[in-house]
Design a protein around this motif. Sequence first.
Motif, PDB file in Angstrom:
ATOM      1  N   TYR A  72       0.839  -1.199   0.000  1.00 27.62           N
ATOM      2  CA  TYR A  72       0.000   0.000   0.000  1.00 27.62           C
ATOM      3  C   TYR A  72       0.877   1.253   0.000  1.00 27.62           C
ATOM      4  N   ASP A  73       0.308   2.362  -0.451  1.00 23.36           N
ATOM      5  CA  ASP A  73       1.088   3.554  -0.767  1.00 23.36           C
ATOM      6  C   ASP A  73       1.831   4.143   0.429  1.00 23.36           C
ATOM      7  N   ARG A  74       1.226   4.134   1.613  1.00 18.68           N
ATOM      8  CA  ARG A  74       1.831   4.808   2.753  1.00 18.68           C
ATOM      9  C   ARG A  74       2.844   3.932   3.487  1.00 18.68           C
TER      10      ARG A  74
ATOM     11  N   TYR B 299      -4.974  -3.533  -1.673  1.00 24.05           N
ATOM     12  CA  TYR B 299      -5.256  -2.182  -1.180  1.00 24.05           C
ATOM     13  C   TYR B 299      -4.080  -1.268  -1.483  1.00 24.05           C
TER      14      TYR B 299
ATOM     15  N   SER C  33      -4.672   2.712  -1.291  1.00 23.20           N
ATOM     16  CA  SER C  33      -4.863   3.917  -0.496  1.00 23.20           C
ATOM     17  C   SER C  33      -6.341   4.061  -0.143  1.00 23.20           C
ATOM     18  N   GLY C  34      -6.621   5.035   0.735  1.00 23.39           N
ATOM     19  CA  GLY C  34      -7.996   5.301   1.138  1.00 23.39           C
ATOM     20  C   GLY C  34      -8.785   6.094   0.113  1.00 23.39           C
ATOM     21  N   SER C  35      -8.161   6.473  -0.972  1.00 19.89           N
ATOM     22  CA  SER C  35      -8.863   7.206  -2.026  1.00 19.89           C
ATOM     23  C   SER C  35     -10.041   6.389  -2.543  1.00 19.89           C
ATOM     24  N   GLY C  36     -11.201   6.988  -2.559  1.00 21.52           N
ATOM     25  CA  GLY C  36     -12.408   6.307  -3.020  1.00 21.52           C
ATOM     26  C   GLY C  36     -13.240   5.709  -1.907  1.00 21.52           C
ATOM     27  N   TYR C  37     -12.729   5.735  -0.673  1.00 20.14           N
ATOM     28  CA  TYR C  37     -13.472   5.171   0.457  1.00 20.14           C
ATOM     29  C   TYR C  37     -14.112   6.246   1.333  1.00 20.14           C
ATOM     30  N   ALA C  38     -13.940   7.502   1.002  1.00 24.13           N
ATOM     31  CA  ALA C  38     -14.479   8.582   1.845  1.00 24.13           C
ATOM     32  C   ALA C  38     -15.984   8.419   2.051  1.00 24.13           C
TER      33      ALA C  38
ATOM     34  N   ASP D 202      -5.025   4.839   7.402  1.00 29.07           N
ATOM     35  CA  ASP D 202      -5.112   5.436   6.071  1.00 29.07           C
ATOM     36  C   ASP D 202      -6.563   5.702   5.686  1.00 29.07           C
TER      37      ASP D 202
ATOM     38  N   ALA E 255      -8.591   9.319   5.233  1.00 35.65           N
ATOM     39  CA  ALA E 255      -9.232   9.594   3.942  1.00 35.65           C
ATOM     40  C   ALA E 255     -10.722   9.880   4.088  1.00 35.65           C
TER      41      ALA E 255
END
Length: 404
Positions: free
Chosen positions: A63-65, A179, A181-186, A205, A209
């Motif tokens: 994952y990105d982070r 997985y 990132s949290g992008s799209g899970y907001a 993460d 997000a």
Amino acid sequence: MHDSDTTPQTPKMSGASEEAVVVIVGAGPSGLAVAACLAARSVPSLILERDDCVAPLWRHRAYDRLHLHLAKRFCALPLLPFPRDAPTFVPARDFLRYLELYAARFAARVRLRRRVAAALFDPPSSTWRVRARALDTGAEEEYAARFVVVAAGENCAPALPALPGLDGFPGPVRHSSEYRSGSGYAGMRVLVVGSGNSGMEIALDLAEAGAKTSIVVRSPLHILSREMWLLGMILTKFLPVRLVDAFLLFLCYLKYGDTSKYGIRRPAIGPFDMKINTPLYPVLDVGTYDKIRSGEIQVLPAVSSVKGNNVEFSDGNSYPFDAIIFATGYKSTIKEWLQSDEYLIGDDGMAKQKYPNQWKGKNGLYCVGLARRGLYGTSEEAQLIAEDISKEYNNKYNNNDKGN
């Protein structure tokens, strides 16, 4: 780095087999480290990798982070330290670049997209027969090697629990390997199943997000900061583990207080005792606990079943979710292809022997990175394996050359 057949030390055998002094299975950090250490001793090796690149876990399934959980001094592979200006805790993307540079620097000879189907020792010839399939062409290949190094790692295949009703869950269900990132899970209600380092960081993460995040914590676990763990690693060189653990737990209480108030019970044994004597790792906190304490991340007990979008838990409560992410780790598939071994690798695909004898098997079989000792342990094992192989190789093969 792709394979080149110009290396003079790997002559062709008659028939469909090819000779190699050392076959290494897996082109992750463990396999690359062994290849580099062998190259430094002028021992040729060939790496077989089922994926399409070196270090596939770090390229395709991180994952990105993600950052390395240990300080860089404990994560560098043999013969190539990290640059001085590298951060103390190296980001995964930088570690991937380091591994690609490492493979190129030591001219690792890697054949990509080779899935090993069997490795069998042939006593009459004192040779390992390694069968692999070239995934791009479907061709079967066989290699005859005096030595085999198992470097396929403990992260061969995602491990997913069998939960009643999961097939009927209407939202996305993903393993942590998918997985990014949290992008799209907001705004979504997301359940993270698994409270190891990956699960805790993914939950953080998601919360950052804007997801309404919950995490399943089934078992007791230790939470420490990365700095505490680094201090502990240094202190264990000078003090007994029990004293180091007592000191770290005191620091943990000062920093985190009573974690059981938030659904996180600490184990009965200390963090280093646990790391040494069990398969479990402590959680190195990078901010998740503050989110738990503030209520932004909800801690829940074990999942008992899934009914539609409702997840039921062992305490009898149930909650609706829009997505589920399983941070439930991986499983080894080594025992599916490794034959002629009852000594080195256990049924779980991990090293069967205890430290410090976990790396050497019988008949020229070795393993690296399977003792749950992290990258620091991998570096130590790679050097021991290369030294052991080079002694026999130099004695036998150099003497043969003199006889010719």
